[in-house]
Design a protein around this motif. Sequence first.
Motif, short mmCIF file in Angstrom:
data_model
loop_
_atom_site.label_atom_id
_atom_site.label_comp_id
_atom_site.label_asym_id
_atom_site.label_seq_id
_atom_site.Cartn_x
_atom_site.Cartn_y
_atom_site.Cartn_z
N LEU A 4 0.84 -1.19 0.00
CA LEU A 4 0.00 0.00 0.00
C LEU A 4 0.88 1.25 0.00
N THR A 5 0.53 2.24 -0.77
CA THR A 5 1.37 3.43 -0.91
C THR A 5 0.96 4.53 0.07
N HIS A 6 1.85 5.51 0.19
CA HIS A 6 1.65 6.60 1.15
C HIS A 6 1.26 7.92 0.50
N LEU A 32 -3.55 5.10 0.91
CA LEU A 32 -3.92 3.68 0.87
C LEU A 32 -3.33 2.96 2.08
N SER A 33 -2.17 3.41 2.55
CA SER A 33 -1.53 2.78 3.71
C SER A 33 -2.37 2.95 4.99
N ASP A 34 -3.32 3.88 4.99
CA ASP A 34 -4.22 4.05 6.15
C ASP A 34 -5.05 2.80 6.40
N GLU A 66 -0.27 9.58 -10.00
CA GLU A 66 0.82 8.76 -9.44
C GLU A 66 0.42 7.30 -9.29
N LEU A 67 -0.78 7.04 -8.78
CA LEU A 67 -1.17 5.65 -8.54
C LEU A 67 -1.36 4.87 -9.84
N LYS A 126 -4.00 -8.17 4.31
CA LYS A 126 -4.10 -7.41 5.56
C LYS A 126 -2.77 -6.79 5.97
N ASN A 127 -1.68 -7.45 5.63
CA ASN A 127 -0.36 -6.91 5.99
C ASN A 127 0.08 -5.78 5.07
#
Length: 173
Positions: free
Chosen positions: A36-38, A51-53, A130-131, A148-149
């Motif tokens: 997941l990206t920030h 997405l990292s949330d 970007e995504l 999930k990880n």
Amino acid sequence: MKRFRIGIWFALLGLVIGTVCIFSPAWAKEKSPQSLTHQRLEGLDGKTYRLSDFKGKKVYVKFWASWCSICLSTLPDTDELSKEAKGKDYVVVTVVSPDHKGEQSASAFKKWYKSLDYQHTLVLMDSKGELIKDYGVRAYPTSVYFKKNGKLAQVHPGFQDRESIEKTLTSLK
């Protein structure tokens, strides 16, 4: 006979050069993120998300566009799936990229989308594109699944029916 041999040599040379170009690291395309990206993305609800949330839950990300008829035909299922995700171990996120790949401007998209009255779908705007670059989105819709990880599980370009989406989410750990 001589022309035939020269033709064979050129064909083989072309094959060798083509193979080297395809498999050479210099020609290899950039790898997509494996998690997941920030990047900060604006939601249509006015909040800022990454997405990292959503790490800790399975994540289904649907990349789509307002001009994509397949995407539009699946919005009711996406909205229903989003509604059902409340309290479950997964989250449904959709991403549009205003001013990229034929999508309308952010303000035009917001106005258009509000007229559709989908109330459960989280729509994030990838205004910088970007995504779509990071995950190699070349077709709409494109589904991206995360475990999930937070690790990338699968990228699926093209249409997926609701049953397939649910089956994929169930299979993730």
